[in-house]
Design an enzyme around this catalytic site. Structure first.
Site, PDB file in Angstrom:
ATOM      1  N   PRO A  95       1.018  -1.114  -0.054  1.00 38.07           N
ATOM      2  CA  PRO A  95      -0.052  -0.092  -0.026  1.00 38.07           C
ATOM      3  C   PRO A  95       1.065   1.190   0.030  1.00 38.07           C
ATOM      4  CG  PRO A  95      -0.740  -1.444   1.416  1.00 38.07           C
ATOM      5  CD  PRO A  95       0.501  -2.147   1.334  1.00 38.07           C
ATOM      6  N   CYS A  96       0.443   2.253  -0.971  1.00 37.35           N
ATOM      7  CA  CYS A  96       1.204   3.354  -0.847  1.00 37.35           C
ATOM      8  C   CYS A  96       0.677   4.499  -0.104  1.00 37.35           C
ATOM      9  CB  CYS A  96       1.413   3.911  -2.246  1.00 37.35           C
ATOM     10  SG  CYS A  96      -0.525   4.292  -2.834  1.00 37.35           S
ATOM     11  N   GLN A  97      -0.399   4.313   0.843  1.00 35.74           N
ATOM     12  CA  GLN A  97      -1.224   5.392   1.222  1.00 35.74           C
ATOM     13  C   GLN A  97      -0.427   6.327   2.054  1.00 35.74           C
ATOM     14  OE1 GLN A  97      -2.322   2.215   0.740  1.00 35.74           O
ATOM     15  NE2 GLN A  97      -4.629   2.553   0.251  1.00 35.74           N
ATOM     16  N   LEU A 123       2.717   7.044   1.875  1.00 34.41           N
ATOM     17  CA  LEU A 123       3.958   7.427   1.215  1.00 34.41           C
ATOM     18  C   LEU A 123       3.566   8.573   0.365  1.00 34.41           C
ATOM     19  CD1 LEU A 123       5.479   3.825   0.147  1.00 34.41           C
ATOM     20  CD2 LEU A 123       5.997   5.336   2.228  1.00 34.41           C
TER      21      LEU A 123
END
Length: 386
Positions: free
Chosen positions: A140-142, A144
Site C-alpha cells: 500500500p502506498c497511502q 507514502l
C-alpha cells in the site's frame, strides 16, 4: 542481456497485495499458459470480485449455487475481509447484504481461496514460500504518497505502507534454499523521498543479506506504450544474480486511444461549460492541458486534458481519479470502462466487471488507480521470465 528463464517452464507466482491482478494480466499476455498463480493476498472485497470476473469470468457460471444464506454469512464472517480497503468489515456486515449480492461475493471469495488467497497479508509468514519462482508485492502506498497523509513505512509503525515488513517476515520464515528466485516490488515515487530513505535502505540491505541482488528504477508507463504518464518505482530482486530492469523505448499512445468513440451523456460534464479555459500548454511528459478559470483552488482539480496527447497519472482518489478531457465544445470525464484500458487491461475486462451490478463507478476507478501499468509489467516479466 540474455533472458534468465526458459519460457517452457511454468513460472510459479504469488501475488501479494494482488488488487485486480495486473501481474496476472501481464503474465497471461507474455507467457500465455506458461505460468501458474500459486497464491495471492488480497482482502478488499470489490477488488477480489473484479479479479475473479476479469481472470475467471466466474459470475457467468457460479460454482456454488445451492449454499444457504446462513452458510454464506458464516463463511464470510470467518474471513479477514474489507469493504473499504482500510478496515475489516464490522460485525453483522454480511447480514445486511441482499441475497443476489451475497451470492456473487461468496462465490468470488470461495474461488479466490481456492486459488490460494490468504486474504490477510499478516498470515503470509505461516505459508511456506517454497515452490514460488516470483513473489510480487505492490504494498500500500497511502502512507507514502502525496495524496495520502505520509505516515511512512517504518517497521512496526502499524501503517498500511508498513505492511511491507510482512514480506520480510515471510522471507525469514522460509528456508534459504526455498526462497523465491525473483521478488518484484512496485510503489509510488515518494518511496524514494528522503523521509523514506532509511527504511528503503534497510529493506534493500535485508534482501542483500538473503542473497538477492536489487535493480531499482523509476519507470514511466508512457515509455512502454501506455496512454498514461505514470511514473512508479520498481525493484526486481534476484537470487545470486543481477537482472536489470527494462528501459522503455516505445512511443506513448494518446488518451483518445482508450476513450469510447461514442460519448455517453452521463460522462459529459455540463456543469463545467460555464468556466473559461486557459490556453493548452504541453508539458515535458507530452501532456497537453488547460485549466478551468475560477473552478477550484486546487490546480489539479481544474485541469482539462487534450485527448490527442498523453494523459496524467490515474489515482485511486483525489483530482486524478476524476480525469477531465476536452471533447469538441464539451468537457467529459474518463469513465471506469476507459480506466481499465488506461491501466493496460483489455476491453473485455471492463465489460465483465460491468456485468456485476452492485460494483460502483467509484470502486472500479479506485482499483484501477491503485493498479500497476500492465504494459510495464509485460516488459519486466518478458525480461525476467523468458
Amino acid at each position: 542481456m540474455s533472458k534468465v528463464e526458459n519460457k517452457t517452464k511454468k513460472l510459479r507466482v504469488f501475488e501479494a497485495f494482488a488488487g485486480i491482478g495486473a501481474q496476472r494480466k501481464a503474465l497471461e499476455k507474455v507467457r500465455k499458459d506458461e505460468y501458474e498463480i500459486v497464491g495471492l493476498a488480497e482482502w478488499y472485497v470489490p477488488a477480489i470480485v473484479m479479479y475473479q470476473a476479469i481472470h475467471n469470468n466466474f459470475h457467468t457460471k457460479l460454482e456454488y449455487k445451492s449454499v444457504s444464506r446462513e452458510e454464506m454469512i458464516d463463511y464470510l464472517e470467518n474471513k479477514t475481509l474489507s469493504w473499504n480497503s482500510k478496515n475489516p468489515v464490522s460485525n453483522g456486515y454480511w447480514k445486511r447484504k441482499k441475497d443476489d449480492e451475497l451470492k456473487i461475493i461468496y462465490n468470488a471469495i470461495k474461488l479466490s481461496e481456492k486459488e490460494g488467497n490468504i486474504f490477510d497479508i499478516r498470515d503470509l509468514y505461516k505459508r511456506t514460500l517454497k515452490n514460488i519462482d516470483l513473489l510480487t508485492y505492490s504494498f500500500p502506498c497511502q502512507d507514502l504518497s502525496q495524496q495520502g497523509i505520509q505516515k511512512g513505512m517504518k517497521r512496526g509503525s502499524g501503517t498500511r505502507s508498513g505492511l511491507l515488513w510482512e514480506i520480510e517476515r515471510a522471507l525469514d520464515s522460509t528456508e534459504k534454499n526455498d526462497l523465491p528466485k525473483y521478488l518484484l516490488m512496485e510503489n509510488v515515487g515518494a518511496l524514494l523521498h528522503k523521509k523514506n530513505e532509511e527504511e528503503l535502505n534497510q529493506w534493500k540491505q535485508k534482501l542483500e543479506s538473503l542473497g538477492y541482488q536489487n535493480s531499482i528504477e523509476v519507470l514511466n508507463a508512457a515509455d512502454f506504450g501506455s496512454s498514461q504518464a505514470r511514473r512508479r518505482v520498481f525493484m526486481i530482486s534476484t537470487l545470486n544474480e543481477f537482472v536489470e530492469l527494462p528501459k522503455g523505448d516505445k512511443k506513448p499512445k494518446s488518451i483518445k486511444k482508450v476513450l469510447n468513440k461514442i460519448v455517453s451523456e452521463k460522462d459529459i460534464l455540463n456543469n463545467l461549460l460555464k468556466y473559461n479555459l486557459t490556453e493548452f500548454k504541453k508539458t515535458k511528459s507530452n501532456i497537453n492541458k488547460a485549466s478551468l478559470i475560477g473552478y477550484s483552488k486546487f490546480n489539479s482539480e481544474g485541469y482539462v486534458y487534450d485527448p490527442e496527447f498523453t494523459g496524467p497519472t490515474l489515482t485511486a482518489s483525489g483530482a486524478n481519479s476524476r480525469i477531465k478531457i476536452k471533447d469538441g465544445s464539451n468537457i467529459r470525464k474518463m469513465n471506469s470502462d476507459e480506466t481499465f484500458l488506461y491501466i493496460g487491461f483489455d476491453s473485455q475486462d471492463g465489460k465483465r466487471v460491468n456485468e456485476i451490478e452492485f460494483l460502483t463507478e467509484n470502486q472500479k476507478i479506485f482499483v484501477c488507480g491503485n493498479s500497476i501499468s500492465v504494459e510495464v509489467l509485460e516488459a519486466i516479466i518478458d525480461k525476467i521470465g523468458g
